[in-house]
Every structure is written in C-alpha cells, then in structure tokens.
Design an enzyme around this catalytic site. Structure first.
Site, PDB file in Angstrom:
ATOM      1  N   THR A 123       0.798  -1.211   0.000  1.00 56.83           N
ATOM      2  CA  THR A 123       0.000   0.000   0.000  1.00 56.83           C
ATOM      3  C   THR A 123       0.838   1.272   0.000  1.00 56.83           C
ATOM      4  OG1 THR A 123      -1.560  -1.252   1.327  1.00 56.83           O
ATOM      5  CG2 THR A 123      -1.854   1.119   1.322  1.00 56.83           C
ATOM      6  N   THR A 124       0.243   2.382  -0.385  1.00 56.55           N
ATOM      7  CA  THR A 124       0.814   3.691  -0.113  1.00 56.55           C
ATOM      8  C   THR A 124      -0.239   4.548   0.564  1.00 56.55           C
ATOM      9  OG1 THR A 124       2.078   5.533  -1.052  1.00 56.55           O
ATOM     10  CG2 THR A 124       0.183   4.785  -2.312  1.00 56.55           C
TER      11      THR A 124
END
Length: 571
Positions: free
Chosen positions: A380-381
């Site tokens: 994820t970011t």
C-alpha cells in the site's frame, strides 16, 4: 518595498532569532529527545507522502492554487511511478476528505468489484481449490482512477490534466530508485519473469533496479497521458480499458467491457467512535477500519495513560483487544450490498464491555472467537494533505501484494491488483466470492478530531493497519505525543488471526517483552523501525491558530513537505 529589500529584511530578522538567547523554540531544540524527526509546521499547506518528490509535487500543486484533493491526486499519481509494486492505477483507493467551510467529513469507497461471472465454481473449473494470489484469477476491477474522478469533481480546483503532469514527467524521464523501493523490488525477479509485460517494464536486463539507478516507465507515461487527454473514463471505456480486456482474454480471464464501464466508486458516510474525549473516524465496511474502532472501544476500558506507554499491562490489553476486534471483523465484514455488517452493534460501548470481559489480565488468549453482536429475534501507499484553508485529505491506495497479481496489461506500465485473493470459496462465509462483489479490504484512511483540532492520518501494511491506527490514536490521546512522535513510537503488530504470536520492534524494552512472554505471548523481535509495522503519514490542523503540522514515518522514504507560496502565486 522592492523584493531584494524585503529579502534582506527577512534575512536580518531570521539572524536576530538565531542570535537571541531567549527563544523558547531554540532552547527546546537543545534538549535530549527520542523523536527522530521534527514536526513540519506551516501556515500554508503540507503534503505528507512516502516519497519526497511525490510530496514536493503535491505541494507545488497547492502553491498553484490547487485544493488538498488536487495535491493528493498528484502525489498519488507520482507514487504510482515511484513505488509501482505498492500502488498504482491498477489498484483500489479509499479516502476521507474534511471540508473546512462546512466542517463535514466525506468518505469515498473506490474499491473495485469482481467480474460479473466470478464464482467459486469458476475458480474450481480452472483446476484449483483456492483463489491464488498471482495471475488473472484474483484480479478485480481497479477502483483508483474512478476514485480520483469522484474526488476531483467534488473538491478539485485545477484542471485534471495538470494534476498528472508531474507523474508523466517522472515516468517519462525516469527517477533514481530509493533505498526502500529497491528493497521491495529485490527478490521479485522470478515473479516478474512470469509475465512478459511485467518483465519488459519492471526489469532492467533481467534484473531489478538497484539503489540510485534510474528507472523509466514510458508505458505508464502513455497511460497517464491517456487520462490527461481523455479523462478518467479512458481507463474504463477507452484505450486503457481495451488493453486491460485484451490481457484478460489472453490469460483466459473473465473481465468484460461492462465490468469496467459500469463500475463506479461511491460516497459513503464515515463510521466513528469516541475514544476518551476524541472522535475517531474510519471508512465503513467493506474496509477493515471498523476493527480499529472496536479495538479503541476495548482499550478505553483500561487506563492506558496511567499504565504507561508500551508498559506490560498496556501492551497486553492492546494486543488482546486486537485479537477480539479482528475476530469480529473477519466474521462480519464484507460488501454491505450483499450482507449487511452490524456496524452499530459492533461499535456499541455495551458490546465492547461484553467483549472486554474476555481479556484475562494475566494470560494471553490464543484462540479468540467472534462474538454475536446482533440482538436476539491489504501492500500500500498512504498520504495525507492539508491546505491553507484547512481542507484535509486522508488517502490510501494499493495493489494489495507487492506487484499485485503480477499481471501487467499490454503496453500500460502498471500492475493489476490481486485483491480478489481475499474472497472465500466457502458458500457459508459472508465474504464468499460472487459476481460484482467487493471483498473485505485491508486499506483504510483515518481521521480524528477534538475541539478545534483535526488530524488526518494513516498507517499502511495489510492487517497491520487497524491495530496501528489504534496505537497511533493512543499515542496522541493517552500519552500526549505530537503526530511525529506518535508515528515514530515503537509498535507491535499481529499479522495472524489465531494464536499468541506477536511481533514487536526491539525498541520496546526487553524487560517488558519478558513479562509479556510470561503471560503467554509469543514474541518475535524485529528491528528498531521494522517494515512489518507499516509506514504512516499525518497532518494536523489547529483551527484556533490556523497552523498546520505534518509528519512522516521514518519507516518509509517519505517526507512531509510544506507549500512554498511566492508573492505572485494565488492566495
């Protein structure tokens, strides 16, 4: 007064501050502290993301008169270039947006659905008895681009194509690969070799890029140019959609044109609970954010502040609370369009009291089962943005596993997510695979408020996220930490749902770990700033002063970057 004279006066004023012996801020800086990074403070906007250039690009959009949402889209698009194994337009997105003028918090669920013809029988017809994590089978419709569209239409100020200009330039001209991104890339040669397009795009002469090596992605630049020229629908109906569908057909997938063209992200009402005198918000199911709120309800029944930060008793209560909250989340959370999640009952303080009775202060529970709240009868970011007016965005975006499904649509430059691997094939499970269904989701943005203070925050890392959110909130509320210290503080995580295993950073004292072991916890000690704990970002707005704060987790490469506004730029 001309600009040179103004600049000289400003320099003289700053020098007088440095030489003055009685400036409180300077004296405070001379003392010892455990905080590794300083807060970023600004009367203008701040962008906190996992890459300094992405933050810088977003801050430049703010300086051009863009909104917090404009800056968030710009930073997110840039992160799709810098960290393609973590995020990108082949993945999903969730966001919380605080509108300063109305004081309203908006939620956006841009998680994609499965193909219309997806079913357990389809999976089994391919000669497999579980949904694999790689290949075309776990691919679901990417929701991120439609999420950008919905956000921009409601809150954007600048033309959409301008928001993608930095990312197009980064993808076309290339960028030096950072330390952590190189580490994420490392070891994935064999996966990337399995897909012709992935091999061509993400390997350099058959190997992954090294630290500092320039990496270009002209195919992704093409995809972003299509979005800039034709708008986000180019992804779902235009030339990008054609490439996604062609790749699905080549791999014997079941995505149809209608699966893409009929998809739409949706605005949702955030769910919340109170923790002490703060209110904490999350996105409602199908996200896992409800687990963070349930965990906080359980923690609230313990004097966490009095027990001491990362003390044996406090950590024991939090770890046991995590197990209980996650057991309920795993059992009840799915796409609410298929099966309604009993949100109100799960978040009831009475229900929390009932579930808290399961916590034995002297012994870890290795087999926590879900409760019955109803009355009888995801890699994820994350990024966060605050602008000068106090509008705030908490945004998280992901392709799930590192390099997602491992499938790259022909000539597109991005990975398709593997979010469908989270579905169950058990017909009795709420999260069973079905057509046009959104799976239980790991990625969650967070938001909290008290009085005139608002904080947009998030911490990535699969099932780490809800428990990390709860620890961040406790650091702020119970222990009085600023948002930078709250992100940096040592954390625990439990990636599994069963057992007594738990991971902790070695900054948690050995004596505390030994005492937890005596209670039955099986502790794995990790590095000081372990990637297993995820990385976070946060921004804070104090509406009583108009001051913004930004923080960036040292567990990532990123930075909180303030907007620089010259005298001839928009106000």
């Amino acid at each position: 007064m001309n600009p040179p004279t103004r600049l000289l006066l400003l320099c003289g004023f700053l020098m007088s501050l440095l030489l003055h012996p009685n400036i409180p801020a300077l004296r405070a800086a001379e003392g010892d502290r455990s905080q590794a990074r300083s807060l970023v403070l600004s009367q203008h906007g701040i962008v906190a993301s996992e890459h300094p250039l992405a933050s810088q690009a977003g801050a430049a959009i703010l300086a051009q008169g863009g909104s917090a949402v404009d800056a968030a889209i710009t930073a997110n698009a840039a992160m799709g270039v810098f960290s393609p194994m973590m995020c990108g337009i082949g993945g999903d997105l969730f966001a919380l947006v605080y509108e300063a003028k109305s004081g309203r918090l908006y939620g956006l669920n841009a998680s994609g659905w499965s193909a219309q013809n997806a079913s357990p029988d389809w999976i089994r017809s391919r000669g497999i008895d579980s949904i694999p994590f790689r290949g075309i089978e776990p691919v679901t419709v990417p929701g991120a681009v439609d999420g950008w569209d919905k956000l921009h239409r409601r809150f954007g100020r600048l033309p959409f194509h301008e928001l993608l200009t930095p990312a197009i330039q980064f993808a076309d001209e290339g960028f030096p690969v950072t330390e952590l991104v190189a580490a994420y890339w490392s070891g994935h040669e064999s996966l990337l070799e399995q897909d012709e397009q992935a091999r061509r795009v993400f390997l350099i002469e058959g190997r992954v890029p090294e630290v500092g090596e320039m990496f270009r992605n002209p195919d992704l630049a093409w995809s972003y140019c299509q979005l800039a020229a034709h708008g986000p629908r180019a992804f779902y109906e235009g030339p990008i959609a054609e490439r996604i569908l062609a790749t699905s057909r080549r791999l014997e997938g079941i995505l149809t044109p209608a699966d893409l063209s009929e998809f739409s992200s949706e605005w949702v009402e955030p769910i919340s609970t109170t923790y002490r005198d703060w209110t904490v918000y999350e996105i409602p199911p199908n996200g896992q954010g409800i687990a963070a709120l349930m965990m906080l309800n359980l923690m609230e029944r313990h004097p966490i502040a009095d027990l001491g930060h990362n003390s044996t008793s406090a950590l024991h209560a939090m770890i046991e609370g995590k197990k209980i909250a996650y057991a309920d989340m795993q059992r009840f959370v799915t796409d609410p369009r298929f099966i309604a999640t009993p949100v109100r009952d799960l978040l009831s303080k009475d229900y929390a009291g009932h579930r808290a009775a399961l916590i034995d202060p002297d012994r870890a529970n290795c087999n926590v089962t879900h409760g019955e709240p109803l009355p009888p009868g995801s890699e994820t970011t994350y990024l966060s943005v605050v602008d000068a007016e106090g509008n705030m965005v908490s945004l998280i975006q992901s392709v799930y596993y590192l390099f997602g499904s491992g499938v790259v649509p022909d000539g597109s430059g991005f990975i398709l997510q593997n979010r469908g691997a989270m579905f169950s094939l058990d017909p009795g499970h709420p999260n069973v695979l079905a057509g046009r269904k959104r799976t239980l989701h790991t990625i969650i943005p967070g938001f909290m408020e008290k009085g005139e203070t608002r904080i947009a925050f998030g911490i990535m890392g699969g099932w780490n996220q809800s428990q990390a959110h709860a620890q961040f909130v406790a650091n702020v509320v119970d222990h009085g930490m600023n948002i930078q210290s709250a992100l940096e503080a040592p954390r625990f995580t439990k990636a599994t749902f069963d057992g007594c295993d738990v991971q902790m950073e070695q900054r948690i004292p050995e004596s505390v770990r030994d005492q937890l072991t005596s209670k039955g916890h099986e502790i794995e000690v990790l590095a000081d700033f372990s990637q297993a704990m995820g990385g976070g970002q946060a921004v804070l707005r104090d509406f009583s002063t108009g001051l913004n704060q930004g923080a960036s987790d040292p567990r990532k490469d990123g930075a909180a970057v303030p907007e620089f506004r010259s005298h001839n730029q928009p106000k």
